[in-house]
Design an enzyme around this catalytic site. Structure first.
Site, PDB file in Angstrom:
ATOM      1  N   ARG A  49     -88.388  23.467 -39.569  1.00  0.00           N
ATOM      2  CA  ARG A  49     -89.080  24.592 -40.269  1.00  0.00           C
ATOM      3  C   ARG A  49     -88.525  25.895 -40.443  1.00  0.00           C
ATOM      4  NH1 ARG A  49     -87.422  27.557 -37.083  1.00  0.00           N
ATOM      5  NH2 ARG A  49     -88.978  29.047 -37.703  1.00  0.00           N
ATOM      6  N   GLY A  50     -88.980  27.058 -41.006  1.00  0.00           N
ATOM      7  CA  GLY A  50     -88.208  28.308 -41.288  1.00  0.00           C
ATOM      8  C   GLY A  50     -88.167  27.905 -42.806  1.00  0.00           C
ATOM      9  N   ALA A  51     -88.368  29.298 -43.490  1.00  0.00           N
ATOM     10  CA  ALA A  51     -88.320  28.874 -45.005  1.00  0.00           C
ATOM     11  C   ALA A  51     -87.082  28.596 -45.846  1.00  0.00           C
ATOM     12  CB  ALA A  51     -88.527  30.313 -45.420  1.00  0.00           C
ATOM     13  N   ARG A  92     -96.157  22.637 -47.663  1.00  0.00           N
ATOM     14  CA  ARG A  92     -96.644  23.807 -47.000  1.00  0.00           C
ATOM     15  C   ARG A  92     -96.526  24.959 -48.014  1.00  0.00           C
ATOM     16  NH1 ARG A  92     -93.488  25.398 -41.560  1.00  0.00           N
ATOM     17  NH2 ARG A  92     -95.374  26.708 -41.129  1.00  0.00           N
ATOM     18  N   GLN A 199     -92.584  29.388 -31.441  1.00  0.00           N
ATOM     19  CA  GLN A 199     -91.190  29.077 -32.205  1.00  0.00           C
ATOM     20  C   GLN A 199     -89.919  30.222 -31.474  1.00  0.00           C
ATOM     21  OE1 GLN A 199     -93.718  29.410 -33.901  1.00  0.00           O
ATOM     22  NE2 GLN A 199     -93.729  28.408 -35.657  1.00  0.00           N
ATOM     23  N   ASP A 240     -91.221  34.734 -45.163  1.00  0.00           N
ATOM     24  CA  ASP A 240     -91.602  33.489 -45.773  1.00  0.00           C
ATOM     25  C   ASP A 240     -91.526  33.509 -47.403  1.00  0.00           C
ATOM     26  OD1 ASP A 240     -92.283  32.989 -42.910  1.00  0.00           O
ATOM     27  OD2 ASP A 240     -91.844  31.156 -43.809  1.00  0.00           O
ATOM     28  N   ASN A 250     -95.154  36.586 -43.160  1.00  0.00           N
ATOM     29  CA  ASN A 250     -93.987  36.177 -42.197  1.00  0.00           C
ATOM     30  C   ASN A 250     -94.875  35.684 -41.117  1.00  0.00           C
ATOM     31  OD1 ASN A 250     -91.381  35.554 -41.180  1.00  0.00           O
ATOM     32  ND2 ASN A 250     -91.805  37.190 -39.582  1.00  0.00           N
ATOM     33  N   LYS A 251     -94.486  34.995 -40.246  1.00  0.00           N
ATOM     34  CA  LYS A 251     -95.280  34.316 -39.040  1.00  0.00           C
ATOM     35  C   LYS A 251     -96.412  35.158 -38.577  1.00  0.00           C
ATOM     36  CE  LYS A 251     -95.001  31.100 -37.820  1.00  0.00           C
ATOM     37  NZ  LYS A 251     -95.799  30.056 -38.384  1.00  0.00           N
TER      38      LYS A 251
END
Ligand code: MRU
Length: 342
Positions: A49-51, A92, A199, A240, A250-251
């Site tokens: 995960r993570g852009a 995603r 996270q 993101d 973002n998250k």
């Protein structure tokens, strides 16, 4: 130069291995990705995960998936390229780096339509490797740019994980922390735990502690308290997708941190590679926000934490309006409002 003792994405020219981030912090182990389906599953299930990391995984996944069709004729191979690219991009929706990386791979093939299939495969392999190499350089550059805003003994709040685990090395916002650490600058990082997938607690706390950086874990609902107590002099987060006007996805939870930062007159920095800027997206209203399963909210580690069958709303990202952002730091430099990315 490497900042950490682990690499999230390891490709040896043949085999792709990824740290299974769902196992951290209990266990550091790798999973093997053999083709586009493995890559899709790893991205969808957030094992990676993570852009930037999901973009790189999709690029390698596309190469590996197409390698299975090396013996097919040109037309069938190209049809497979398009089918797999659409499939991987659907893993995603929010982080534009995923589509950006896959589109970049497709463009390489399209630029040389008369190549033999074997030659196209070689080009795709080296493009995926270039995406990873460029990411590593971009992350280091963002870290160096961030030094302008990082001072000795500063308290910095971060949200989610924007570190080496989310990228090839260093990270985006966390790159600043790693470079400061290399330079002998002492910082005090406050990591939001980042419900519901944790996270911050599982990944940011793990990687910063492992690097010897002073990190304190807080629950998401403690951000106002540490700010009010004067413990925070800057907020640094990743992104993101950044819309043309600077609105930033973002998250989930980032937006409320930005509102708090404004209230307490604390600068709020967004740190992301250029590939996160999506000029086709005019504003935050146009950014698709992923909704994930209720399971993430009503149980943890198999233990039920809410009544069964409760209604759950679980958006994985939110949008911070550009008015709340002090500056956006990319590998190309720092952008101040009004944001124009040319
Ligand atoms: O759902 P995730 O864990 O993929 O979300 C990640 C984030 O929101 C990060 O802040 C973002 O991708 C930047 S990573 C350098």
């Amino acid at each position: 130069m490497m900042n950490s003792s682990f690499r999230t994405i390891v490709f040896d020219g043949e085999k792709l291995q990824l740290i299974d981030q769902t196992k951290l912090p209990a266990e550091l182990c790798y999973l093997v990705v053999n083709d586009e389906q493995d890559a899709f599953q790893a991205i969808r299930s957030m094992k990676v995960r993570g852009a930037p990391a999901i973009g790189m995984t999709a690029a390698y996944g596309l190469y590996l998936g197409l390698r299975k069709h090396a013996h097919k004729d040109h037309e069938v191979f190209y049809k497979e390229l398009y089918v797999q690219s659409v499939y991987l991009k659907s893993a995603r929706p929010t982080a534009v780096n995923l589509a950006w990386a896959v589109d970049r791979m497709v463009a390489v093939a399209q630029r040389h339509p008369n190549d033999l299939v074997a030659t196209t495969l070689e080009r795709l392999k080296s493009e995926a490797e270039s995406i990873q190499d460029e990411d590593e350089r971009a992350c280091r550059a963002m870290g160096v740019h961030l030094l302008e805003f990082i001072k000795e003994d500063m308290g910095i709040l971060t949200h989610c994980n924007t570190g080496a685990l989310a990228t090839s090395q260093y990270g985006t916002a966390l790159a600043g922390f790693y470079v400061a650490h290399e330079e002998g600058i002492t910082i005090h990082v406050y990591a939001d735990e980042t419900r519901p997938v944790l996270q911050g607690a599982r990944l940011t706390a793990w990687e910063l502690q492992r690097a010897g950086i002073d990190v304190t874990l807080i629950c998401d609902n403690m951000a106002a308290t540490v700010m009010a107590q004067g413990k925070i002099q800057a907020v640094m987060v990743g992104a993101d997708r950044i819309a043309a006007n600077g609105d930033t996805a973002n998250k989930i939870g980032t937006h409320q941190v930005a509102i708090l930062a404004k209230h307490f007159h604390i600068p709020f920095y967004v740190v992301a590679p250029w590939s996160t800027i999506d000029p086709k997206t005019q504003s935050g209203l146009d950014i698709p926000i992923e909704e994930r399963s209720a399971q993430e909210v009503i149980e943890w580690g198999g233990i039920q934490t809410a009544p069964k069958d409760i209604h759950v709303y679980n958006p994985a990202f939110d949008v911070t309006p550009h008015e709340l952002i002090t500056a956006i730091v990319t590998e190309k430099g720092t952008y101040h409002p009004p944001f124009k990315f040319l």
